[in-house]
Design an enzyme around this catalytic site. Sequence first.
Site, PDB file in Angstrom:
ATOM      1  N   LEU A  21      11.310 -19.818  -5.219  1.00  0.00           N
ATOM      2  CA  LEU A  21      10.127 -19.223  -4.530  1.00  0.00           C
ATOM      3  C   LEU A  21       8.946 -19.244  -5.465  1.00  0.00           C
ATOM      4  O   LEU A  21       8.941 -19.103  -6.671  1.00  0.00           O
ATOM      5  CB  LEU A  21      10.510 -17.747  -4.479  1.00  0.00           C
ATOM      6  N   GLU A  76     -12.048  -4.643  -4.565  1.00  0.00           N
ATOM      7  CA  GLU A  76     -12.714  -3.239  -4.301  1.00  0.00           C
ATOM      8  C   GLU A  76     -12.116  -2.329  -5.281  1.00  0.00           C
ATOM      9  O   GLU A  76     -12.663  -1.034  -5.656  1.00  0.00           O
ATOM     10  CB  GLU A  76     -12.704  -2.928  -2.829  1.00  0.00           C
ATOM     11  N   ARG A  84       2.036  -5.001   6.119  1.00  0.00           N
ATOM     12  CA  ARG A  84       1.260  -3.994   5.362  1.00  0.00           C
ATOM     13  C   ARG A  84       2.154  -2.797   5.133  1.00  0.00           C
ATOM     14  O   ARG A  84       2.651  -2.218   6.436  1.00  0.00           O
ATOM     15  CB  ARG A  84       0.217  -3.933   5.768  1.00  0.00           C
ATOM     16  N   ARG A  99      -0.578   9.431  -9.887  1.00  0.00           N
ATOM     17  CA  ARG A  99      -0.570   8.106  -9.355  1.00  0.00           C
ATOM     18  C   ARG A  99       0.041   6.940  -9.936  1.00  0.00           C
ATOM     19  O   ARG A  99       0.592   6.103  -9.481  1.00  0.00           O
ATOM     20  CB  ARG A  99      -2.124   8.077  -8.854  1.00  0.00           C
ATOM     21  N   HIS A 142       2.667   3.743  -8.709  1.00  0.00           N
ATOM     22  CA  HIS A 142       2.468   2.389  -9.222  1.00  0.00           C
ATOM     23  C   HIS A 142       3.619   1.658  -9.972  1.00  0.00           C
ATOM     24  O   HIS A 142       4.019   0.727  -9.717  1.00  0.00           O
ATOM     25  CB  HIS A 142       1.178   2.154  -9.944  1.00  0.00           C
ATOM     26  N   ASP A 153       0.962  -1.325   0.033  1.00  0.00           N
ATOM     27  CA  ASP A 153      -0.036  -0.089  -0.068  1.00  0.00           C
ATOM     28  C   ASP A 153       0.941   1.270  -0.012  1.00  0.00           C
ATOM     29  O   ASP A 153       1.991   1.203   0.414  1.00  0.00           O
ATOM     30  CB  ASP A 153      -0.862  -0.017   1.259  1.00  0.00           C
ATOM     31  N   GLY A 154       0.453   2.280  -0.470  1.00  0.00           N
ATOM     32  CA  GLY A 154       1.114   3.547  -0.479  1.00  0.00           C
ATOM     33  C   GLY A 154       1.642   4.151  -1.702  1.00  0.00           C
ATOM     34  O   GLY A 154       2.140   5.225  -1.736  1.00  0.00           O
ATOM     35  N   ASN A 155       1.301   3.468  -2.987  1.00  0.00           N
ATOM     36  CA  ASN A 155       1.854   3.907  -4.261  1.00  0.00           C
ATOM     37  C   ASN A 155       1.199   5.366  -4.564  1.00  0.00           C
ATOM     38  O   ASN A 155       1.974   6.280  -4.970  1.00  0.00           O
ATOM     39  CB  ASN A 155       1.288   2.941  -5.554  1.00  0.00           C
ATOM     40  N   GLY A 156       0.022   5.547  -4.282  1.00  0.00           N
ATOM     41  CA  GLY A 156      -0.493   6.806  -4.495  1.00  0.00           C
ATOM     42  C   GLY A 156      -0.136   7.829  -3.753  1.00  0.00           C
ATOM     43  O   GLY A 156       0.338   9.220  -4.544  1.00  0.00           O
ATOM     44  N   ARG A 157       0.091   7.737  -2.367  1.00  0.00           N
ATOM     45  CA  ARG A 157       0.762   8.767  -1.628  1.00  0.00           C
ATOM     46  C   ARG A 157       1.979   9.010  -1.965  1.00  0.00           C
ATOM     47  O   ARG A 157       2.288  10.254  -2.147  1.00  0.00           O
ATOM     48  CB  ARG A 157       0.509   8.393  -0.090  1.00  0.00           C
TER      49      ARG A 157
HETATM   50  C1  IPE Z   1      -5.140  -2.629  -0.286  1.00  0.00           C
HETATM   51  O1  IPE Z   1      -4.973  -1.339  -0.459  1.00  0.00           O
HETATM   52  C2  IPE Z   1      -5.294  -3.402  -1.765  1.00  0.00           C
HETATM   53  C3  IPE Z   1      -3.932  -3.661  -2.393  1.00  0.00           C
HETATM   54  C4  IPE Z   1      -2.924  -3.129  -1.729  1.00  0.00           C
HETATM   55  C5  IPE Z   1      -3.992  -4.193  -3.504  1.00  0.00           C
HETATM   56  P1  IPE Z   1      -6.090  -0.455  -0.704  1.00  0.00           P
HETATM   57  O2  IPE Z   1      -5.592   0.923  -0.750  1.00  0.00           O
HETATM   58  O3  IPE Z   1      -6.897  -0.579  -1.974  1.00  0.00           O
HETATM   59  O4  IPE Z   1      -7.004  -0.531   0.716  1.00  0.00           O
HETATM   60  P2  IPE Z   1      -7.854   0.355   1.656  1.00  0.00           P
HETATM   61  O5  IPE Z   1      -8.812   1.279   0.562  1.00  0.00           O
HETATM   62  O6  IPE Z   1      -6.632   1.532   2.134  1.00  0.00           O
HETATM   63  O7  IPE Z   1      -8.361  -0.208   2.653  1.00  0.00           O
HETATM   64  C1  IPE Z   2      -1.445   0.255  -3.421  1.00  0.00           C
HETATM   65  O1  IPE Z   2      -1.374   1.557  -3.411  1.00  0.00           O
HETATM   66  C2  IPE Z   2      -1.591  -0.255  -4.928  1.00  0.00           C
HETATM   67  C3  IPE Z   2      -3.010  -0.591  -5.189  1.00  0.00           C
HETATM   68  C4  IPE Z   2      -3.925  -0.792  -4.389  1.00  0.00           C
HETATM   69  C5  IPE Z   2      -3.243  -1.133  -6.454  1.00  0.00           C
HETATM   70  P1  IPE Z   2      -2.582   2.587  -3.375  1.00  0.00           P
HETATM   71  O2  IPE Z   2      -3.005   3.002  -4.961  1.00  0.00           O
HETATM   72  O3  IPE Z   2      -3.371   1.952  -2.540  1.00  0.00           O
HETATM   73  O4  IPE Z   2      -1.644   3.857  -2.785  1.00  0.00           O
HETATM   74  P2  IPE Z   2      -2.378   4.930  -1.590  1.00  0.00           P
HETATM   75  O5  IPE Z   2      -3.119   4.045  -0.730  1.00  0.00           O
HETATM   76  O6  IPE Z   2      -3.430   5.661  -2.368  1.00  0.00           O
HETATM   77  O7  IPE Z   2      -1.400   5.970  -1.220  1.00  0.00           O
HETATM   78 MG    MG Z   3      -3.975   2.347  -0.470  1.00  0.00          MG
END
Ligand code: IPE
Ligand code: IPE
Ligand code: MG
Length: 242
Positions: free
Chosen positions: A133, A69, A190, A35, A39, A22-26
């Site tokens: 692996l 989702e 996570r 964004r 990724h 998680d956190g690619n967008g941020r």
């Molecule tokens: C969980 O991250 C899904 C993946 C890492 C693929 P999200 O960013 O979608 O989850 P929420 O929305 O914070 O719960």
């Molecule tokens: C996780 O990063 C990748 C996917 C869910 C596909 P996010 O895209 O959820 O990044 P944030 O949480 O918005 O930073």
């Molecule tokens: Mg996220």
Amino acid sequence: MAENLPTSPSGAVPRHIAIIMDGNGRWAEERGLPRRDGHRAGAESVRKCVETCGEIGVEYLTLYAFSSENWKRPKTEVDALMRLLEAFLKEKTKEMKKQNVRLQAIGRIDLLPERCQKQLHKSIQETSENSGLTLVLALSYGSREEIIDGIKSVLRAVREGHIDEAMIDPDLFGKHLYTRYYPDPDLLIRTSGEMRISNFLLWQISYAEIYITPKLWPDFGNDDLKEAVADYARRHRRFGAL
Ligand code: IPE
Ligand code: IPE
Ligand code: MG
């Protein structure tokens, strides 16, 4: 099952690591980038993580790459993620072959764009003989959907007379999940600090050790993974026993 016996903090390497990446967008937003650049940077973390897991002797690595989702995100972002997945597989299959990595996938793969499905099946096929692996990509994956599919599969088996209702127990049910070929995760990581599971492997993580780091996924490097594994090795797993 032997892998469910209590273990002492012996410095053991987890047999199966599962990661909510998680956190690619941020990461991208912090840099004023779109964004999709986050990724793309995240894909590089995947590469490093696979390499390190192979080196330290992890047997299974399950990566949450796209949730059921995540289809709710804007079409532009979903399209970018699907293109990135296809390109990643196309580019990395050769490397996986060299690294003896066996690729697998869980989730509603049939919902992915046709081109992605084709490339995914090709990559899975081309790495199927590898013995190192096992890399499991969770794609269009949702744990509740998986459990519902599992229930339907058990009901079918009862209806068709393959099993008796009295035989249904956690072991049997586990054999009707997408993850039936893999042991349960020992360590769940996570990134980006969120304290939630987001519909990932709800059944399978019953006794996983949980490690949450504030690092955003594109910043999560080899040392971070090794730190998570070292932290795991210091824990006492008790599985409800003493
Ligand atoms: C969980 O991250 C899904 C993946 C890492 C693929 P999200 O960013 O979608 O989850 P929420 O929305 O914070 O719960
Ligand atoms: C996780 O990063 C990748 C996917 C869910 C596909 P996010 O895209 O959820 O990044 P944030 O949480 O918005 O930073
Ligand atoms: Mg996220």
